[in-house]
Design an enzyme around this catalytic site. Structure first.
Site, PDB file in Angstrom:
ATOM      1  CB  ALA A  66      -0.868  -0.021   1.243  1.00  0.00           C
ATOM      2  N   GLY A 112       0.476  -4.918   0.951  1.00  0.00           N
ATOM      3  CA  GLY A 112      -0.719  -4.954   0.094  1.00  0.00           C
ATOM      4  C   GLY A 112      -0.456  -5.631  -1.244  1.00  0.00           C
ATOM      5  CD  GLU A 115      -2.496  -7.403   3.063  1.00  0.00           C
ATOM      6  OE1 GLU A 115      -2.146  -6.250   2.702  1.00  0.00           O
ATOM      7  OE2 GLU A 115      -3.075  -7.628   4.135  1.00  0.00           O
ATOM      8  CD  GLU A 135       1.508  -5.429   5.810  1.00  0.00           C
ATOM      9  OE1 GLU A 135       2.304  -6.353   6.057  1.00  0.00           O
ATOM     10  OE2 GLU A 135       0.804  -5.412   4.792  1.00  0.00           O
TER      11      GLU A 135
HETATM   12  N1  COA Z   1       4.603   3.102  -0.545  1.00  0.00           N
HETATM   13  C1  COA Z   1       5.011   4.251  -1.080  1.00  0.00           C
HETATM   14  N2  COA Z   1       6.126   4.391  -1.812  1.00  0.00           N
HETATM   15  C2  COA Z   1       6.845   3.287  -2.019  1.00  0.00           C
HETATM   16  C3  COA Z   1       6.497   2.022  -1.482  1.00  0.00           C
HETATM   17  C4  COA Z   1       5.308   1.955  -0.724  1.00  0.00           C
HETATM   18  N3  COA Z   1       4.869   0.813  -0.196  1.00  0.00           N
HETATM   19  N4  COA Z   1       7.438   1.124  -1.836  1.00  0.00           N
HETATM   20  C5  COA Z   1       8.334   1.782  -2.576  1.00  0.00           C
HETATM   21  N5  COA Z   1       7.993   3.087  -2.684  1.00  0.00           N
HETATM   22  C6  COA Z   1       8.714   4.159  -3.394  1.00  0.00           C
HETATM   23  C7  COA Z   1       9.920   4.640  -2.631  1.00  0.00           C
HETATM   24  O1  COA Z   1       9.525   5.597  -1.652  1.00  0.00           O
HETATM   25  C8  COA Z   1      10.736   5.238  -3.745  1.00  0.00           C
HETATM   26  O2  COA Z   1      10.183   6.498  -4.092  1.00  0.00           O
HETATM   27  P1  COA Z   1      11.156   7.774  -4.378  1.00  0.00           P
HETATM   28  O3  COA Z   1      12.021   7.335  -5.531  1.00  0.00           O
HETATM   29  O4  COA Z   1      10.221   8.863  -4.720  1.00  0.00           O
HETATM   30  O5  COA Z   1      11.947   7.976  -3.117  1.00  0.00           O
HETATM   31  C9  COA Z   1      10.464   4.306  -4.914  1.00  0.00           C
HETATM   32  O6  COA Z   1       9.247   3.644  -4.603  1.00  0.00           O
HETATM   33  C10 COA Z   1      11.543   3.262  -5.117  1.00  0.00           C
HETATM   34  O7  COA Z   1      11.730   2.556  -3.905  1.00  0.00           O
HETATM   35  P2  COA Z   1      13.137   2.407  -3.154  1.00  0.00           P
HETATM   36  O8  COA Z   1      12.851   2.181  -1.702  1.00  0.00           O
HETATM   37  O9  COA Z   1      14.035   3.537  -3.510  1.00  0.00           O
HETATM   38  O10 COA Z   1      13.679   1.066  -3.835  1.00  0.00           O
HETATM   39  P3  COA Z   1      14.699   0.018  -3.200  1.00  0.00           P
HETATM   40  O11 COA Z   1      15.091  -0.882  -4.305  1.00  0.00           O
HETATM   41  O12 COA Z   1      15.782   0.719  -2.464  1.00  0.00           O
HETATM   42  O13 COA Z   1      13.872  -0.805  -2.111  1.00  0.00           O
HETATM   43  C11 COA Z   1      11.915  -1.997  -1.280  1.00  0.00           C
HETATM   44  C12 COA Z   1      12.806  -1.648  -2.508  1.00  0.00           C
HETATM   45  C13 COA Z   1      10.707  -2.750  -1.799  1.00  0.00           C
HETATM   46  C14 COA Z   1      12.716  -2.904  -0.310  1.00  0.00           C
HETATM   47  C15 COA Z   1      11.500  -0.706  -0.543  1.00  0.00           C
HETATM   48  O14 COA Z   1      10.968   0.191  -1.492  1.00  0.00           O
HETATM   49  C16 COA Z   1      10.474  -0.914   0.539  1.00  0.00           C
HETATM   50  O15 COA Z   1      10.815  -1.398   1.632  1.00  0.00           O
HETATM   51  N6  COA Z   1       9.224  -0.506   0.287  1.00  0.00           N
HETATM   52  C17 COA Z   1       8.145  -0.557   1.253  1.00  0.00           C
HETATM   53  C18 COA Z   1       7.662  -1.972   1.438  1.00  0.00           C
HETATM   54  C19 COA Z   1       6.604  -2.016   2.505  1.00  0.00           C
HETATM   55  O16 COA Z   1       6.847  -1.813   3.669  1.00  0.00           O
HETATM   56  N7  COA Z   1       5.376  -2.324   2.070  1.00  0.00           N
HETATM   57  C20 COA Z   1       4.276  -2.516   2.950  1.00  0.00           C
HETATM   58  C21 COA Z   1       3.436  -1.306   3.028  1.00  0.00           C
HETATM   59  S1  COA Z   1       2.088  -1.559   4.154  1.00  0.00           S
END
Ligand code: COA
Length: 260
Positions: A66, A112, A115, A135
């Site tokens: 999400a 999400g 999910e 989460e």
């Molecule tokens: N919500 C909002 N933005 C998200 C996102 C999310 N769930 N997951 C990734 N993004 C965004 C990042 O903020 C980043 O945006 P920016 O370039 O404007 O800063 C972009 O997507 C790329 O992500 P980034 O984190 O730079 O890539 P990465 O390769 O370093 O890491 C992940 C990849 C998946 C490990 C990391 O993005 C992450 O942990 N995301 C969240 C996962 C999460 O907790 N999801 C559950 C949500 S309830």
């Protein structure tokens, strides 16, 4: 209908719904969820469409969760509404969709995103996919059905561990857990998903939609799945598909269902 955050393509009875926010790793913001909801309404009424594949755009992510930026300042009521509305309008709707829905997991499927994949009827992953429900690392719990569907798919102990650690598992482990049915290379993922969908589409779509309903009855409180099976089994005897399927077998020819 035109969409901003998803792509909806249809070919030979198969629809491909691609979550298309690659710069945000296809995170599900409100607008994207609303578009998925609308797309499924369109797919439901489009009689040409027999099966659906959901995937993510880009090489990195299916859906990374999400959109955290949208709910960071929510209060209790807003949090509850977010989960309730999302479950009702998108996730439960996909899980109970009458046409087969396959998730093709092409990278990160987190929160999400996992999910969404778990709401699909089954999952195929590329070998670079990573899955998890992170989460609790954000101070919340899964809200789009994850606490219910993950234990159903992988067992309670594994789900407890995945949710408590907030860690990710790779495609190989997801296959071992039964979270995904097949793992293939990234290049061959869509080909395998498409091939599988077409194999399904050779069968009776009426029977398939009744089978989905009976299988899902197993998870519903107050519904006896065996009774649903008996009811839906009986209903089959009144269909053109049943007549065609059985007479084709007896005539030693391939069934030609009208859904083709
Ligand atoms: N919500 C909002 N933005 C998200 C996102 C999310 N769930 N997951 C990734 N993004 C965004 C990042 O903020 C980043 O945006 P920016 O370039 O404007 O800063 C972009 O997507 C790329 O992500 P980034 O984190 O730079 O890539 P990465 O390769 O370093 O890491 C992940 C990849 C998946 C490990 C990391 O993005 C992450 O942990 N995301 C969240 C996962 C999460 O907790 N999801 C559950 C949500 S309830």
């Amino acid at each position: 209908m035109s969409y901003h955050n998803i792509l909806l393509e249809k070919e030979n009875g198969l629809a491909q719904l691609t979550i298309n926010r690659p710069k945000k790793l296809n995170a599900l913001n409100r607008e994207t969820l609303a578009e998925i909801h609308s797309a499924f309404a369109e797919l439901e009424s489009d009689e040409e469409v027999k099966a659906i594949i959901i995937t993510g755009s880009g090489e990195k992510a299916f859906v990374a969760g999400a959109d955290i930026s949208e709910f960071a300042d929510y209060n209790v009521e807003e949090g509850k509404d977010l989960a309730a509305k999302g479950q009702k309008e998108v996730f439960d709707r996909i899980a109970n969709f009458k046409k087969p829905v396959i998730a093709a997991i092409n990278g990160f499927a987190l929160g999400g995103g996992l999910e969404l994949a778990m709401a699909a009827h089954f999952r195929i992953a590329s070998d670079n996919a990573k899955m998890g429900l992170p989460e609790t690392s954000l101070g919340v719990i899964p809200g789009y059905g994850g606490t219910q569907r993950l234990p159903q798919l992988v067992g309670k102990g594994r789900a407890m561990e995945m949710i408590m650690t907030a860690g990710m598992i790779d495609a190989k482990q997801a296959l071992q857990y039964g979270l995904v049915n097949h793992v293939t290379t990234a290049d061959e993922l869509m080909e395998l998903a498409t091939k599988t969908a077409h194999k399904i589409m050779r069968n009776s779509m009426v029977a398939i939609s009744r089978a989905i309903e009976a299988i899902n009855a197993n998870d519903e409180d107050g519904v006896n799945g065996f009774e649903k099976e008996v009811e839906n089994f009986g209903k089959s005897f009144d269909t053109e598909d049943f007549k065609e399927g059985t007479s084709a077998f007896l005539d030693k020819r391939k069934a030609d269902f009208p859904n083709k």
